[in-house]
Design an enzyme around this catalytic site. Structure first.
Site, short mmCIF file in Angstrom:
data_model
loop_
_atom_site.label_atom_id
_atom_site.label_comp_id
_atom_site.label_asym_id
_atom_site.label_seq_id
_atom_site.Cartn_x
_atom_site.Cartn_y
_atom_site.Cartn_z
N GLY A 145 -12.99 -11.59 -9.80
CA GLY A 145 -13.96 -10.77 -9.09
C GLY A 145 -14.57 -9.64 -9.89
O GLY A 145 -15.72 -9.27 -9.67
N GLU A 195 -11.32 -3.09 -10.86
CA GLU A 195 -11.27 -3.99 -9.70
C GLU A 195 -12.65 -4.15 -9.08
O GLU A 195 -13.49 -3.24 -9.17
CB GLU A 195 -10.33 -3.40 -8.63
N ASP A 211 -8.87 -2.80 -1.05
CA ASP A 211 -8.83 -2.72 0.41
C ASP A 211 -7.42 -2.39 0.89
O ASP A 211 -7.11 -1.25 1.19
CB ASP A 211 -9.42 -3.96 1.08
#
Length: 209
Positions: free
Chosen positions: A69, A124, A128
């Site tokens: 990601g 990152e 979350d």
């Protein structure tokens, strides 16, 4: 972070990575709305690069991206850091086949460079629950790094389960605070799709529910 199987997403959406309608980009019909445009992201990444350059001046900095990601974010961010840096990636697994974290983060591919006594900046795409970051803080703590900081493009504190607790001397850099919605683009995915969307948007729920 892969969140579901590709074939699952394709059967739900009925879309392909082509234009969805005449004159429209393939991803436009999948979006509820755009949260941050490409220009918004570019400006914020530049600001983060300036902060990191100032904070780590004169230090040996290792940038560690969390694949897959953060790949796009890492590529743009390191070009805004006006310091010598080394770059490597770790690969984590925490989402499995869902849109929410499994509650367990496992490092399935570690870095290949030496980081002892060096300053590590973990990059990152999104923080979350805090589970992945917490796991990596412990992981790098045993490597005897000089400091361990985190730079996350998105921060979603409404989903936090584990508070962010970095090693002494570590800092947390945040690009944007993210609402409690499922977002994709600029590296963030659903079923490995949408990573190459040049903005960050809210994915329509019927594409994944």
């Amino acid at each position: 972070m892969g969140r579901a199987k590709n074939e699952h997403a394709d059967s739900r959406s009925g879309q392909t990575q082509e234009q969805t309608e005449e004159g429209g980009a393939w991803h436009e019909m999948a979006m509820e709305r755009v949260l941050w445009s490409g220009e918004d992201i570019k400006k914020r990444v530049s600001e983060l690069g300036e902060l990191i350059t100032r904070d780590f001046a004169g230090k040996s900095l290792v940038v560690v991206g969390v694949a897959t990601g953060a790949v796009i974010f890492v590529a743009d961010l390191v070009r805004e850091i006006q310091l010598p840096v080394t770059v490597d990636f770790v690969r984590m697994k925490s989402y499995g086949n869902d849109t929410t974290s499994s509650g367990v983060a496992t490092c399935i591919a570690d870095i290949g460079i030496e980081v002892k006594d060096k300053h590590v900046l973990l990059v990152e795409d999104i923080v979350d629950t805090g589970i992945t970051v917490s796991t990596l803080v412990a992981h790098f703590g045993v490597k005897e790094v000089a400091s361990f900081s985190v730079c996350s493009l998105l921060d979603k504190p409404s989903r936090r389960i584990i508070p962010l607790q970095l090693l002494p001397g570590g800092k947390f850099y945040r690009g944007f605070e993210c609402p409690d919605e499922f977002v994709v683009g600029y590296g963030l995915d659903y079923a490995e799709l949408y990573r190459n969307v040049p903005y960050i948007g809210v994915l329509k729920s019927h594409f994944y529910s």
